[in-house]
Design a protein around this motif. Structure first.
Motif, PDB file in Angstrom:
ATOM      1  N   GLU A 158      -9.857  11.026  -1.482  1.00 21.34           N
ATOM      2  CA  GLU A 158      -8.804  10.097  -1.855  1.00 21.34           C
ATOM      3  C   GLU A 158      -7.757  10.051  -0.750  1.00 21.34           C
ATOM      4  OE1 GLU A 158      -7.450  11.758  -5.500  1.00 21.34           O
ATOM      5  OE2 GLU A 158      -9.231  11.167  -6.621  1.00 21.34           O
TER       6      GLU A 158
ATOM      7  N   HIS B  14       0.837  -1.201   0.000  1.00 21.96           N
ATOM      8  CA  HIS B  14       0.000   0.000   0.000  1.00 21.96           C
ATOM      9  C   HIS B  14       0.870   1.248   0.000  1.00 21.96           C
ATOM     10  CE1 HIS B  14      -2.830   3.085   1.465  1.00 21.96           C
ATOM     11  NE2 HIS B  14      -3.737   2.352   0.846  1.00 21.96           N
TER      12      HIS B  14
ATOM     13  N   ASP C  98      -5.315  -3.309  -3.922  1.00 23.80           N
ATOM     14  CA  ASP C  98      -5.268  -3.446  -2.464  1.00 23.80           C
ATOM     15  C   ASP C  98      -6.398  -4.353  -1.979  1.00 23.80           C
ATOM     16  OD1 ASP C  98      -4.243  -2.177   0.265  1.00 23.80           O
ATOM     17  OD2 ASP C  98      -6.434  -2.158   0.317  1.00 23.80           O
TER      18      ASP C  98
ATOM     19  N   GLY D 173      -8.540   4.533  -1.564  1.00 20.56           N
ATOM     20  CA  GLY D 173      -7.268   3.882  -1.276  1.00 20.56           C
ATOM     21  C   GLY D 173      -7.379   2.437  -0.881  1.00 20.56           C
ATOM     22  N   GLY D 174      -8.445   1.764  -1.326  1.00 23.52           N
ATOM     23  CA  GLY D 174      -8.601   0.355  -1.015  1.00 23.52           C
ATOM     24  C   GLY D 174      -9.015   0.135   0.426  1.00 23.52           C
TER      25      GLY D 174
ATOM     26  N   SER E  98      -6.553   0.890  -5.763  1.00 23.67           N
ATOM     27  CA  SER E  98      -7.465   0.494  -4.688  1.00 23.67           C
ATOM     28  C   SER E  98      -7.992  -0.917  -4.924  1.00 23.67           C
ATOM     29  CB  SER E  98      -8.636   1.477  -4.597  1.00 23.67           C
ATOM     30  OG  SER E  98      -8.204   2.766  -4.204  1.00 23.67           O
TER      31      SER E  98
END
Length: 392
Positions: free
Chosen positions: A268, A85, A106, A293-294, A103
């Motif tokens: 984000e 990440h 991730d 961002g996952g 994302s």
């Protein structure tokens, strides 16, 4: 409950990432798959992005084809999610649509970790805090100023078997506009339409909670005027009235109304969430795993929000993967009282087992390994976007 760091300690380097593939489906959304030499794959949702673009992002930023090949995930331990990440999101800043692709990767890493370790993502995240999670859904569109139409609309919703106890009611239908159509300034007549529309919604919904749902259309005076117009219906949230990013007008709105304000589906990473929290501009954040961002990035937003005693919900309007990821993350976060859910979530196809179960307005939390999604390859092949090769 088996946190990832604990579970992974004895399993480091038991598998290696061998490939990252992507395929766009006929609903427009793109799925990413991470393969390993253990014969186990993880899946993630990259949002409504072109397959070639997603593959280009993977090649350039996740598979080592760019100017920083040492950051490639290929050949790496899939359980080192925090490292991956950092390399994807922090080593050099990424933004949408690249951020959606990363994302999705991730998300797939967490799915893969759960499958490799035989536990759910919620367990890897230290949960679950709950075995079922409360949902809110969406009101059908139409003429919101017509009382007869409201009677039919609410009757339709109450006839459905899901038992949702809260619905988003879109402001653009009150005004007769297209969704996300920017409105420089609302007139007094517009505000009267808004007031009437939400009064009718409350009259016909009764005790069902209502979210006043915007798409960042309004300027500051209009947002304040709408807040005053809908205050009497006591909405659950006033969502996204202003621009997606933080500015001082969010603080001006906060000072002008007692309504609970919610935003966040377009933020984000944690850095874009921070000013909303430090300025105490909102009452709830609503990140979207694909945009924020996952799972790792959204978890950080939730943890930061908890320091301000601010709840989060999860924006969730995609397919089976985002539904299951939102369910798993939401169950593992103590400050996530509810998540979004489309009315058609239980009809999502493509998964061969572990269907989504919704009863009494709540989604049951899966305990299956990873995200709990096992795809039917024949279904995926038959639902590829026109011209899309099998896994790229």
């Amino acid at each position: 409950m088996i946190p990832l760091d604990t579970a992974a300690a004895a399993n480091r380097r038991q598998a290696t990432i061998t490939d990252i593939k992507a395929m766009r489906l006929d609903d427009g959304f793109c799925v990413v798959r991470i393969d390993t030499d253990a014969g186990i794959s993880g899946y993630g949702d990259c949002g409504p992005n072109d397959g070639d673009l997603v593959r280009a992002v993977i090649a350039g930023q996740a598979a080592g084809g760019g100017r920083l090949p040492h950051l490639s995930l290929i050949g790496k331990d899939p359980l080192a999610i925090r490292v991956h990440h950092h390399n994807m999101f922090s080593a050099y800043p990424q933004r949408r649509p690249h951020l959606q692709v990363l994302s999705g990767i991730d998300m797939a890493l967490w799915d893969l970790a759960g499958k490799l370790l035989g536990v759910s993502v919620a367990s890897l995240l230290g949960g679950p805090f709950r075995d079922e999670i409360e949902l809110y859904s969406h009101c059908p569109q139409g003429d919101f100023t017509d009382a007869g139409a409201w009677a039919d609309r609410v009757a339709e919703l109450k006839s459905e078997p899901f038992g949702f106890t809260a619905y988003k009611v879109d402001i653009h239908s009150c005004l007769g506009l297209h969704m996300q159509e920017y409105v420089p300034s609302l007139s007094p007549g517009d505000i009267r339409k808004v007031r009437r529309s939400y009064a009718l919604a409350r009259e016909h919904f009764g005790e069902t909670d209502i979210i006043v749902h915007c798409h960042n259309e309004l300027d500051t005076p209009s947002a304040i005027a709408v807040a005053e117009a809908v205050e009497e219906i006591k909405p659950l949230y006033y969502e996204d009235p202003l621009q997606p990013g933080f500015a001082e007008n969010w603080v001006a709105l906060r000072r002008a109304t007692n309504l609970p304000i919610m935003t966040g589906e377009n933020i984000e990473l944690v850095d874009q969430a921070l000013p909303f929290l430090t300025r105490q501009a909102v009452d709830c954040l609503q990140p979207d795993i694909v945009n924020s961002g996952g799972i790792t990035g959204t978890l950080r937003i939730a943890e930061l929000a908890s320091a301000w005693r601010i709840p989060i919900t999860l924006h969730n309007v995609n397919g089976i993967l985002l539904n299951m990821a939102s369910q798993q993350l939401g169950a593992a976060i103590h400050n996530c009282p509810r998540i979004e859910c489309t009315r058609g979530a239980t009809r999502l196809e493509g998964a061969v087992e572990n269907p989504i179960v919704i009863r009494d307005g709540k989604m049951q939390v899966s305990s299956a390994p990873g995200l709990g999604v096992s795809f039917d390859d024949d279904w995926l092949k038959g639902h590829r976007f026109a011209g899309e090769d099998w896994w790229g």
